[in-house]
Design an enzyme around this catalytic site. Sequence first.
Site, PDB file in Angstrom:
ATOM      1  N   ASN A 151      37.656  31.340  39.022  1.00  0.00           N
ATOM      2  CA  ASN A 151      38.404  32.396  38.471  1.00  0.00           C
ATOM      3  C   ASN A 151      39.827  31.813  38.049  1.00  0.00           C
ATOM      4  O   ASN A 151      40.583  32.319  37.140  1.00  0.00           O
ATOM      5  CB  ASN A 151      38.282  33.545  39.193  1.00  0.00           C
ATOM      6  CG  ASN A 151      39.160  33.324  40.639  1.00  0.00           C
ATOM      7  OD1 ASN A 151      38.869  32.107  41.310  1.00  0.00           O
ATOM      8  ND2 ASN A 151      40.006  34.174  41.137  1.00  0.00           N
ATOM      9  N   GLY A 227      35.715  30.812  47.552  1.00  0.00           N
ATOM     10  CA  GLY A 227      34.651  31.304  46.910  1.00  0.00           C
ATOM     11  C   GLY A 227      33.958  32.543  47.407  1.00  0.00           C
ATOM     12  O   GLY A 227      34.824  33.136  47.981  1.00  0.00           O
ATOM     13  N   THR A 231      28.402  32.633  50.129  1.00  0.00           N
ATOM     14  CA  THR A 231      28.515  31.020  50.115  1.00  0.00           C
ATOM     15  C   THR A 231      29.318  30.796  51.361  1.00  0.00           C
ATOM     16  O   THR A 231      28.830  29.589  51.907  1.00  0.00           O
ATOM     17  CB  THR A 231      29.260  30.493  48.773  1.00  0.00           C
ATOM     18  OG1 THR A 231      28.863  31.291  47.499  1.00  0.00           O
ATOM     19  CG2 THR A 231      28.972  28.880  48.613  1.00  0.00           C
ATOM     20  N   GLU A 249      38.308  30.987  52.308  1.00  0.00           N
ATOM     21  CA  GLU A 249      39.024  31.961  51.644  1.00  0.00           C
ATOM     22  C   GLU A 249      37.829  32.808  50.674  1.00  0.00           C
ATOM     23  O   GLU A 249      37.348  32.096  49.774  1.00  0.00           O
ATOM     24  CB  GLU A 249      40.171  31.306  50.524  1.00  0.00           C
ATOM     25  CG  GLU A 249      41.185  30.583  51.220  1.00  0.00           C
ATOM     26  CD  GLU A 249      41.935  31.489  52.207  1.00  0.00           C
ATOM     27  OE1 GLU A 249      41.914  32.567  51.966  1.00  0.00           O
ATOM     28  OE2 GLU A 249      42.515  30.823  53.139  1.00  0.00           O
ATOM     29  N   CYS A 283      40.608  37.264  43.065  1.00  0.00           N
ATOM     30  CA  CYS A 283      40.449  37.667  44.720  1.00  0.00           C
ATOM     31  C   CYS A 283      41.335  38.795  45.120  1.00  0.00           C
ATOM     32  O   CYS A 283      40.937  39.704  46.068  1.00  0.00           O
ATOM     33  CB  CYS A 283      40.347  36.613  45.615  1.00  0.00           C
ATOM     34  SG  CYS A 283      41.711  35.722  45.618  1.00  0.00           S
ATOM     35  N   GLU A 461      45.952  29.325  54.312  1.00  0.00           N
ATOM     36  CA  GLU A 461      46.261  28.433  53.301  1.00  0.00           C
ATOM     37  C   GLU A 461      48.092  28.696  53.397  1.00  0.00           C
ATOM     38  O   GLU A 461      48.439  29.402  53.869  1.00  0.00           O
ATOM     39  CB  GLU A 461      45.661  28.502  51.977  1.00  0.00           C
ATOM     40  CG  GLU A 461      44.178  28.163  52.225  1.00  0.00           C
ATOM     41  CD  GLU A 461      43.489  27.983  50.570  1.00  0.00           C
ATOM     42  OE1 GLU A 461      43.715  28.601  49.952  1.00  0.00           O
ATOM     43  OE2 GLU A 461      43.009  26.845  50.644  1.00  0.00           O
TER      44      GLU A 461
END
Length: 480
Positions: A151, A227, A231, A249, A283, A461
Site C-alpha cells: 500500500n 502486512g 500473514t 505491524e 492501515c 517501530e
Amino acid sequence: MSQQILNYVDGELKPSKNGTTIDNIDPSIGRVYSTLPASSTEDVNGAVLAAKKALPQWSGLSIEKRSKILHRIADNIEARREELALAESVDNGKPKHLANQIDIPRAAANFRFFASAIVGNSTDANVMEGQAVNYTRRKSIGVVGCISPWNLPLYLFTWKIAPALATGNCVIAKPSELTPMTAFLLSDVCIESGLPAGVLNILHGYGAEVGQAIVEHPEIKAISFTGGTNTGKKLAATAAPMFKKLSLELGGKNPNIIFEDCDFDEMLETTVRSSFTNQGEICLCGSRILVQNTFYDRFCSAFVDRVNKLVVGDPLTEVSMGALISYDHLQKIKYYVALAKEEGGTVLTGGREVRISGRCAEGYFYAPTVIAGLGNGCRFNQEEIFGPIVSIIPFKSEDEAINMANDTTYGLSATIWTSDVKRAHNVAHRLEAGVIWINCWLLRDLRTPFGGMKASGVGREGGDEALRFFTEAQNVCIKL
Ligand code: NAD
C-alpha cells in the site's frame, strides 16, 4: 516490451536462480507492464551468504561513516523523486502527485532520520555506588529480514531497512510482489550511493515462497514485518520456535470518534482525507466513523456532499483517488459492499465501480463509498476491508463511543475530534490503540513509537524503538 525487475544480491542486479518470473500489473490499465523474479529458498541462501560476508565490515564501520552512506542514499532518492513517484504510481495505482508529495519524500526522510539518529544516540550507564559500573552496549543483531506490503511500497520498505542498516545489520528485504518496482529502483540508488555489496539484498517474489524462506532461514535472526494479520500469525508460528526477534505491524479497523464540540470544518476535511487518501488503502485510515448523535444528520449530509466532490481517475492526472491495487482487491471491495447491504446497511454514496474512458478503461477503480445504518458488531464493521469504504455509526455518550471503539480485535490507531481538552485526554487514555490522533490525522513525528495493540501487531517501530529492535542489548559490569 515489458520491463524486467531484478533481485539485488551481493551488490549486483540478477534474476532469480530458477529463472522464473511473475507478471507485474499496472492496476490503472489492468495490464502487465513488467516482470519480477519468482525467487525461492536458493536465492535466500545466496543472499544470506552475501550478507554474512559483508557483515563484519559494515557492523564495524564507524557510525559517522555508516551515517554518511545512508545520507547519500537519502540524497539520491530525493534527486530521483520524480522518477520514483511515477514508478510508484504506475505500480500501485495511487495518484502520482500523492507519491510525489508523500511516499517518496518520506522514503528519503526514513534514511535521513535514522542516519542522524545513530549519530545522536547514546547508551545507558548505571553506577552501583562503591561496587560497580554497568554500561549497556547495543550490538547489531547480524543478518535481519524486512518484509513489507503493497500500500505504501517504498515508504514502508525503507521505514524498516533504514534503521536495520543504520544499526549495523545486513539486510535481506522483500517488497510485496504486487509493488516491486520502487524497491528495484532503490537497488540502483544503493549502488550509486556506494553502499557496500551484500549489506542490503533485495529479493522479489511470492510471500509464501521467498517470504516464507526468509522467515525460516536459521541465520536471519530478526524479522520486521508489515502486512495482514493472518500473514503475521503464520509468520509468528514459524519464527517463534526459532526464538527470532519479531516486529509485526498488522491490520486495523480504526475508529474516528467525533464529538459535537469539534471544529466542524477542519474535522470534515480531515475525515474525508482519513477515509479515502490512497484509495483508503492505508492501515491508518479511519474506517469506522463514530459520530455523536446530536449532530449525526448534519455530519452525514456534509460528509456525503464533500465525498461526492472527490475525483476518481487516471492516477497520472490531478485526481483525488486512483486505482485499487488489483482485480482481486476490487472483488473484495464489491463483496463487502454487498455484505453491508445484506447486513442491513444503506449506501449513502458510492457503492459502485467507476469506469474511466481512454487509457484507463480496463483499470480497477471504485467510487468512495459511505455506508450507514450498521451496528458496530456486524462483520462489515469488524473485519478489515482496506479500501475506499467507511461506515458511519452514531453514539450517545462518551462511554458508548469508547466501548464501540474498543470493541474490535484490532488496536492500531484512533482519531478523536473535540474542543474539550480534558475529554480528549481522558478518551485517548481509555482507547486500546497504539497511535491516537487528537484533532488531526496522520501527523507523524518519526521519533515517536509506532505500532498497534491486540491483533494490530507486536512491538513498535520508529525512533528509539526501531534502534532497540534492530540491536541486542548487552550489559557489561565492571567491579570497582
Ligand atoms: P500481506 O500480509 O498479504 O503481505 C505482506 C507482505 O508479506 C508481502 O510482501 C507478502 O509477499 C509477504 N508474505 C505473504 N505471505 C508470507 C509468508 N508466509 N511469509 C513471509 N512473508 C509473506 O499484506 P498486504 O496485502 O501486502 O498488505 C495489506 C495489509 O497490510 C493490511 O492488513 C494492512 O492493514 C497491513 N498494513 C499494516 C501496516 C501497519 O503499520 N500496521 C501498514 C501498512 C499495511
